[in-house]
Design an enzyme around this catalytic site. Structure first.
Site, mmCIF file in Angstrom:
data_model
loop_
_atom_site.group_PDB
_atom_site.id
_atom_site.type_symbol
_atom_site.label_atom_id
_atom_site.label_comp_id
_atom_site.label_asym_id
_atom_site.label_seq_id
_atom_site.Cartn_x
_atom_site.Cartn_y
_atom_site.Cartn_z
ATOM 1 N N GLY A 230 0.764 -1.241 0.000
ATOM 2 C CA GLY A 230 0.000 0.000 0.000
ATOM 3 C C GLY A 230 0.793 1.288 0.000
ATOM 4 O O GLY A 230 0.227 2.366 -0.243
ATOM 5 N N GLY A 267 4.053 -3.630 -3.653
ATOM 6 C CA GLY A 267 4.005 -3.775 -5.103
ATOM 7 C C GLY A 267 4.509 -2.509 -5.769
ATOM 8 O O GLY A 267 5.627 -2.416 -6.259
ATOM 9 N N ARG A 268 3.662 -1.483 -5.731
ATOM 10 C CA ARG A 268 3.937 -0.231 -6.439
ATOM 11 C C ARG A 268 5.269 0.408 -6.018
ATOM 12 O O ARG A 268 6.005 0.916 -6.859
ATOM 13 C CB ARG A 268 2.791 0.748 -6.144
ATOM 14 C CG ARG A 268 2.824 1.978 -7.008
ATOM 15 C CD ARG A 268 1.735 2.986 -6.587
ATOM 16 N NE ARG A 268 0.477 2.398 -6.226
ATOM 17 C CZ ARG A 268 -0.615 2.393 -7.006
ATOM 18 N NH1 ARG A 268 -0.571 2.946 -8.197
ATOM 19 N NH2 ARG A 268 -1.736 1.852 -6.583
ATOM 20 N N ARG A 304 -4.532 3.231 -16.134
ATOM 21 C CA ARG A 304 -4.728 3.964 -14.878
ATOM 22 C C ARG A 304 -5.400 5.338 -15.047
ATOM 23 O O ARG A 304 -6.282 5.683 -14.270
ATOM 24 C CB ARG A 304 -3.411 4.100 -14.112
ATOM 25 C CG ARG A 304 -2.715 2.754 -13.841
ATOM 26 C CD ARG A 304 -1.582 2.861 -12.835
ATOM 27 N NE ARG A 304 -2.093 3.197 -11.526
ATOM 28 C CZ ARG A 304 -2.044 4.390 -10.992
ATOM 29 N NH1 ARG A 304 -1.479 5.378 -11.640
ATOM 30 N NH2 ARG A 304 -2.568 4.620 -9.813
ATOM 31 N N TYR A 308 -8.805 5.490 -13.047
ATOM 32 C CA TYR A 308 -8.760 6.193 -11.750
ATOM 33 C C TYR A 308 -8.523 7.681 -11.902
ATOM 34 O O TYR A 308 -8.288 8.365 -10.898
ATOM 35 C CB TYR A 308 -7.627 5.636 -10.872
ATOM 36 C CG TYR A 308 -7.462 4.140 -10.890
ATOM 37 C CD1 TYR A 308 -8.467 3.297 -10.416
ATOM 38 C CD2 TYR A 308 -6.287 3.562 -11.361
ATOM 39 C CE1 TYR A 308 -8.302 1.919 -10.432
ATOM 40 C CE2 TYR A 308 -6.119 2.187 -11.369
ATOM 41 C CZ TYR A 308 -7.125 1.379 -10.920
ATOM 42 O OH TYR A 308 -6.961 0.030 -10.938
ATOM 43 N N CYS A 333 -11.228 4.630 -29.573
ATOM 44 C CA CYS A 333 -12.452 5.343 -29.890
ATOM 45 C C CYS A 333 -13.360 5.516 -28.688
ATOM 46 O O CYS A 333 -14.508 5.051 -28.693
ATOM 47 C CB CYS A 333 -13.169 4.620 -31.025
ATOM 48 S SG CYS A 333 -12.133 4.696 -32.486
ATOM 49 N N TYR A 362 1.298 -1.705 -12.255
ATOM 50 C CA TYR A 362 -0.082 -1.593 -12.731
ATOM 51 C C TYR A 362 -0.131 -0.944 -14.116
ATOM 52 O O TYR A 362 -1.030 -0.169 -14.420
ATOM 53 C CB TYR A 362 -0.943 -0.828 -11.696
ATOM 54 C CG TYR A 362 -0.845 -1.451 -10.316
ATOM 55 C CD1 TYR A 362 -1.345 -2.725 -10.083
ATOM 56 C CD2 TYR A 362 -0.216 -0.786 -9.264
ATOM 57 C CE1 TYR A 362 -1.234 -3.326 -8.838
ATOM 58 C CE2 TYR A 362 -0.097 -1.374 -8.014
ATOM 59 C CZ TYR A 362 -0.604 -2.642 -7.804
ATOM 60 O OH TYR A 362 -0.491 -3.232 -6.571
#
Ligand code: LLP
Length: 409
Positions: A230, A267-268, A304, A308, A333, A362
């Protein structure tokens, strides 16, 4: 612009665009910085969240750093094992593990299942007994904490689908602990991703600490606590999310007297800023206000911004010293295929190369083939050399997997 010592125009020329480019040195540095931040945590496993970047070569780099893997599907599990990560360093998370996945995890001898519900725990126990095996488990707790991040990547509020409500945790833990086939030895939490503030994490960890005491008070043996991932990363220049050192100091302080092995699932923070998406400008189109810079990457390659409203820094590979205000869009499109509106960026013309930064996590993993665009290639750079670590899968190869039934022909 280079990735390590390799000029990005060379990669664009030889591999084509769009292409994800990762840096081995940056991945390694991030892995080390995160581990160093946890120096005051004596007993730990750092399990890279494979969902952030499941590329085999990336996993191999992290395996060499001693990292385990946090997986959420049998596909991710197979990747982790294929990269040489020992099964005991694999943690299986996820709210909807199928029976087949539970069996696959048990048969592979993975180190830990993070059980997300009483129902899943009972099924895992039954499957393990049938196989004559014992699953090592934690129970994932939903602490009802607002992580203060984007709603779609927040996981620890009471109405999110993840974990068991903390108010029912004692009762569910008691029930599952008495089942044969599972060794329920701890608890797990993960409240969300891209957290820019340690306070919600500390709040969740404190709640978990109280739960550990209560469970021990009820006679349970607690030896493992999984604190999830996180930690946020800077996407914009000037953003200063908490550092791994600050995160680690908070964790060490909060968990000092827990007496457990801690598991982390970053992760990130490991992969995000170790990769860029390299793209070429198809053309620049006049707009009513700002021009549209149409690049050859799209929302199917980097989802992303569309999903988001996420910000990705966008810069020219060979800046000419001028700038422009532009709308950065892909060729797909729908209007959602917009990376940025009214963005002040380097001046670009048709044929120029540019990168979206902070695309190592991601990014490729969330790609789709929408608009029959195929799947983008991935490259790993190491000093002055690079390798294509994922082939481009073109639209034709995807079409080859389809067929028209005889009765339609
Ligand atoms: N552990 C669990 C159980 C998770 O669900 C996640 C991420 C992680 C660890 C790793 O979290 P990290 O350290 O990367 O924040 N696609 C979204 C992010 C979704 C995160 C899902 N779970 C995005 O592009 O922002």
């Amino acid at each position: 612009m280079h990735a390590e010592d390799v000029p990005l125009p060379l990669i664009a020329q030889e591999v084509g665009t769009p292409v994800y480019v990762y840096s081995r040195a940056t991945l390694e540095r991030h892995a080390q910085v995160f581990r160093d931040g946890l120096n005051d945590v004596p007993d730990k496993l750092i399990a890279f969240a494979v969902k952030a970047n499941p590329n085999l070569a990336v996993l191999k780099v992290l395996q060499s750093q001693g990292y385990g893997a946090d997986v959420v599907s049998v596909g991710e599990m197979r990747r982790a094992l294929a990269a040489g990560i020992a099964p005991e360093k694999v943690v299986f998370s996820g709210v909807g593990k199928t029976r087949a996945e539970l069996i696959a995890g048990l048969e592979a001898g993975i180190g830990q299942f993070n059980i997300e519900s009483e129902e899943e725990g009972l099924e895992l126990a039954e499957v393990a007994r049938e196989l004559g095996l014992e699953a090592q488990c934690t129970l994932r707790i939903n602490p009802d904490v607002d992580a203060g991040t984007h709603d779609k990547i927040s996981t620890g509020k009471a109405d999110n689908k993840f974990g068991v409500p903390i108010s029912q945790a004692g009762q569910i833990f008691g029930k599952l602990a008495s089942e044969g086939g599972v060794n329920l030895r701890g608890v797990a939490v993960h409240i969300g991703s891209q957290l820019g503030d340690l306070a919600p994490l500390e709040n969740a960890f404190n709640k978990l600490g109280e739960l550990v005491s209560a469970l021990r008070g009820a006679g349970h043996t607690i030896t493992h606590v999984d604190l999830g991932g996180g930690l946020g990363v800077p996407y914009k220049q000037g953003e200063t999310p908490p550092s791994p050192a600050e995160y680690g100091a908070m964790v060490a302080r909060v968990t000092a007297d827990w007496g457990v092995k801690l598991i982390f699932e970053p992760g990130r923070v490991i992969a995000g800023n170790a990769g860029v998406l390299l793209t070429r400008v198809v053309r620049v189109k006049r707009g009513v206000k700002d021009p549209f810079v149409i690049v050859d990457a799209a929302m199917n390659d980097l989802a992303r911004p569309a999903l988001y409203g996420a910000y990705h820094d966008f810069t020219a590979v060979e800046p000419n010293g001028r700038d422009m205000t532009a709308n950065i869009v892909g060729p797909i499109c729908e209007t959602g295929d917009t990376f940025a509106m009214g963005r002040l960026c380097d001046h670009l013309e048709a044929g120029d190369l540019a990168v979206f930064r902070t695309a190592g996590a991601y990014g490729a993993t969330m790609a789709s083939s929408y608009n029959s665009r195929g799947f983008v290639a991935e490259v790993l750079v190491d000093g002055d050399k690079y390798a294509v670590v994922a082939d481009r899968i073109d639209a034709g190869a995807i079409m080859d997997a389809e067929r028209v039934p005889e009765w339609l022909a």
